[in-house]
Design a protein around this motif. Sequence first.
Motif, PDB file in Angstrom:
ATOM      1  N   ALA A   1       9.625   7.198  14.648  1.00 59.84           N
ATOM      2  CA  ALA A   1      10.997   6.942  14.211  1.00 59.84           C
ATOM      3  C   ALA A   1      11.299   7.833  13.025  1.00 59.84           C
ATOM      4  O   ALA A   1      10.434   8.086  12.181  1.00 59.84           O
ATOM      5  N   ALA A   2      12.522   8.313  12.965  1.00 63.81           N
ATOM      6  CA  ALA A   2      12.994   9.073  11.811  1.00 63.81           C
ATOM      7  C   ALA A   2      13.503   8.069  10.779  1.00 63.81           C
ATOM      8  O   ALA A   2      14.418   7.295  11.057  1.00 63.81           O
ATOM      9  N   ILE A   3      12.913   8.083   9.602  1.00 68.94           N
ATOM     10  CA  ILE A   3      13.229   7.077   8.588  1.00 68.94           C
ATOM     11  C   ILE A   3      13.957   7.729   7.416  1.00 68.94           C
ATOM     12  O   ILE A   3      13.462   8.678   6.809  1.00 68.94           O
ATOM     13  N   ALA A   4      15.125   7.197   7.101  1.00 61.42           N
ATOM     14  CA  ALA A   4      15.883   7.686   5.949  1.00 61.42           C
ATOM     15  C   ALA A   4      15.228   7.202   4.661  1.00 61.42           C
ATOM     16  O   ALA A   4      14.516   6.192   4.636  1.00 61.42           O
ATOM     17  N   GLN A   5      15.460   7.913   3.596  1.00 62.96           N
ATOM     18  CA  GLN A   5      14.867   7.558   2.310  1.00 62.96           C
ATOM     19  C   GLN A   5      15.359   6.183   1.850  1.00 62.96           C
ATOM     20  O   GLN A   5      16.543   5.876   1.855  1.00 62.96           O
TER      21      GLN A   5
ATOM     22  N   VAL B   1       8.666   1.753   3.904  1.00 62.29           N
ATOM     23  CA  VAL B   1       9.772   2.390   3.187  1.00 62.29           C
ATOM     24  C   VAL B   1       9.389   3.834   2.914  1.00 62.29           C
ATOM     25  O   VAL B   1       8.312   4.117   2.363  1.00 62.29           O
ATOM     26  N   ASN B   2      10.256   4.761   3.312  1.00 64.61           N
ATOM     27  CA  ASN B   2      10.064   6.181   3.044  1.00 64.61           C
ATOM     28  C   ASN B   2      10.640   6.491   1.662  1.00 64.61           C
ATOM     29  O   ASN B   2      11.826   6.285   1.406  1.00 64.61           O
ATOM     30  N   ASN B   3       9.795   6.982   0.771  1.00 65.68           N
ATOM     31  CA  ASN B   3      10.228   7.256  -0.598  1.00 65.68           C
ATOM     32  C   ASN B   3      10.674   8.699  -0.802  1.00 65.68           C
ATOM     33  O   ASN B   3      10.979   9.101  -1.935  1.00 65.68           O
ATOM     34  N   LYS B   4      10.748   9.468   0.285  1.00 60.09           N
ATOM     35  CA  LYS B   4      11.181  10.865   0.201  1.00 60.09           C
ATOM     36  C   LYS B   4      12.369  11.090   1.123  1.00 60.09           C
ATOM     37  O   LYS B   4      12.949  10.142   1.637  1.00 60.09           O
ATOM     38  N   ALA B   5      12.739  12.350   1.320  1.00 53.02           N
ATOM     39  CA  ALA B   5      13.860  12.667   2.210  1.00 53.02           C
ATOM     40  C   ALA B   5      13.534  12.248   3.639  1.00 53.02           C
ATOM     41  O   ALA B   5      12.367  12.066   4.001  1.00 53.02           O
TER      42      ALA B   5
ATOM     43  N   TYR C   1       0.873  -1.183   0.000  1.00 50.93           N
ATOM     44  CA  TYR C   1       0.000   0.000   0.000  1.00 50.93           C
ATOM     45  C   TYR C   1       0.902   1.223   0.000  1.00 50.93           C
ATOM     46  O   TYR C   1       1.884   1.279   0.747  1.00 50.93           O
ATOM     47  N   THR C   2       0.584   2.209  -0.838  1.00 46.28           N
ATOM     48  CA  THR C   2       1.398   3.426  -0.934  1.00 46.28           C
ATOM     49  C   THR C   2       0.542   4.653  -0.660  1.00 46.28           C
ATOM     50  O   THR C   2      -0.561   4.796  -1.210  1.00 46.28           O
ATOM     51  N   ALA C   3       1.043   5.529   0.217  1.00 49.26           N
ATOM     52  CA  ALA C   3       0.354   6.785   0.532  1.00 49.26           C
ATOM     53  C   ALA C   3       1.345   7.751   1.144  1.00 49.26           C
ATOM     54  O   ALA C   3       2.276   7.338   1.858  1.00 49.26           O
ATOM     55  N   GLU C   4       1.184   9.037   0.850  1.00 48.60           N
ATOM     56  CA  GLU C   4       1.986  10.105   1.455  1.00 48.60           C
ATOM     57  C   GLU C   4       3.493   9.878   1.297  1.00 48.60           C
ATOM     58  O   GLU C   4       4.284  10.255   2.162  1.00 48.60           O
ATOM     59  N   GLY C   5       3.875   9.241   0.210  1.00 45.91           N
ATOM     60  CA  GLY C   5       5.294   9.022  -0.030  1.00 45.91           C
ATOM     61  C   GLY C   5       5.881   7.855   0.734  1.00 45.91           C
ATOM     62  O   GLY C   5       7.104   7.699   0.798  1.00 45.91           O
ATOM     63  N   TYR C   6       5.033   6.998   1.313  1.00 49.00           N
ATOM     64  CA  TYR C   6       5.479   5.793   2.024  1.00 49.00           C
ATOM     65  C   TYR C   6       4.905   4.561   1.328  1.00 49.00           C
ATOM     66  O   TYR C   6       3.780   4.596   0.817  1.00 49.00           O
ATOM     67  N   THR C   7       5.656   3.493   1.343  1.00 47.59           N
ATOM     68  CA  THR C   7       5.156   2.193   0.899  1.00 47.59           C
ATOM     69  C   THR C   7       5.106   1.264   2.108  1.00 47.59           C
ATOM     70  O   THR C   7       6.114   1.063   2.790  1.00 47.59           O
ATOM     71  N   VAL C   8       3.921   0.718   2.384  1.00 44.95           N
ATOM     72  CA  VAL C   8       3.723  -0.218   3.485  1.00 44.95           C
ATOM     73  C   VAL C   8       3.572  -1.612   2.891  1.00 44.95           C
ATOM     74  O   VAL C   8       2.656  -1.861   2.103  1.00 44.95           O
ATOM     75  N   ASP C   9       4.477  -2.519   3.252  1.00 50.10           N
ATOM     76  CA  ASP C   9       4.430  -3.898   2.773  1.00 50.10           C
ATOM     77  C   ASP C   9       3.943  -4.817   3.883  1.00 50.10           C
ATOM     78  O   ASP C   9       4.432  -4.751   5.012  1.00 50.10           O
ATOM     79  N   LEU C  10       2.996  -5.674   3.560  1.00 54.82           N
ATOM     80  CA  LEU C  10       2.528  -6.677   4.511  1.00 54.82           C
ATOM     81  C   LEU C  10       3.322  -7.963   4.310  1.00 54.82           C
ATOM     82  O   LEU C  10       3.416  -8.490   3.203  1.00 54.82           O
ATOM     83  N   LEU C  11       3.899  -8.477   5.406  1.00 55.32           N
ATOM     84  CA  LEU C  11       4.646  -9.729   5.358  1.00 55.32           C
ATOM     85  C   LEU C  11       3.823 -10.904   5.874  1.00 55.32           C
ATOM     86  O   LEU C  11       4.210 -12.056   5.696  1.00 55.32           O
ATOM     87  N   GLY C  12       2.692 -10.616   6.514  1.00 55.92           N
ATOM     88  CA  GLY C  12       1.792 -11.662   6.968  1.00 55.92           C
ATOM     89  C   GLY C  12       1.398 -11.519   8.415  1.00 55.92           C
ATOM     90  O   GLY C  12       1.921 -10.674   9.148  1.00 55.92           O
TER      91      GLY C  12
END
Length: 206
Positions: free
Chosen positions: A156-160, A104-108, A77-88
């Motif tokens: 948490a601060a997440i790097a790109q 995953v943060n897709n921005k700075a 799922y992708t929103a607001e420049g983030y991708t959320v992956d479900l592993l189960g």
Amino acid sequence: MRKIASFCVACLFSGASLATSNFSSSDGILLIPDVNVNGSTFYDTVTLKLNLSNGTFSVLNAQPKSKTVFDTPIGSYTAEGYTVDLLGCASTGTNEITCYSRVVNNKAKRTLYANGGSFTGGGNTLASILFDDLNNAYKAASVTFSTESSSNYVSAAIAQGVPANVTLVFKGINIKAKAISSFQPAFLTTGDANVHFEANFRNIKF
């Protein structure tokens, strides 16, 4: 009958689910689905043969539950420049389900809040929610994000481009539930504006 009675008591205290068990008096076969032993060992089905004349039983078959948590995403799922992956999601204790995902943060680099049972933002109370296939809703009992855990939320601060793990635990799950109809991990992102978003993953086995 004492040994059979002792077995039934042990099942109750170990968390074995007897809600939809089936017994055939003609051959003494007892079929127990979804058995949870001491909150750590899980079976789809256990088949026992009961000897009612001497009060003993033997295990004919014990089928371990198949894996439901994977290294590669089973949904995204992708929103607001983030991708959320479900592993189960998986049973992790008596009436408990844990869902595993990564973000995953897709921005700075920026700060993201992962919501557990409650988080108040912009006047709204936000929570990660799980719905079972019986239409019961559960708020997350705890959330672990990156290396921190809380019952309410973790930031948490997440790097790109660097994945960060999110684990959500749900308790009090109805023992008759067989699947998750909807898993909705909730987040709040900071930046130019604070924005709430939630993923929605459907029809998940556990």
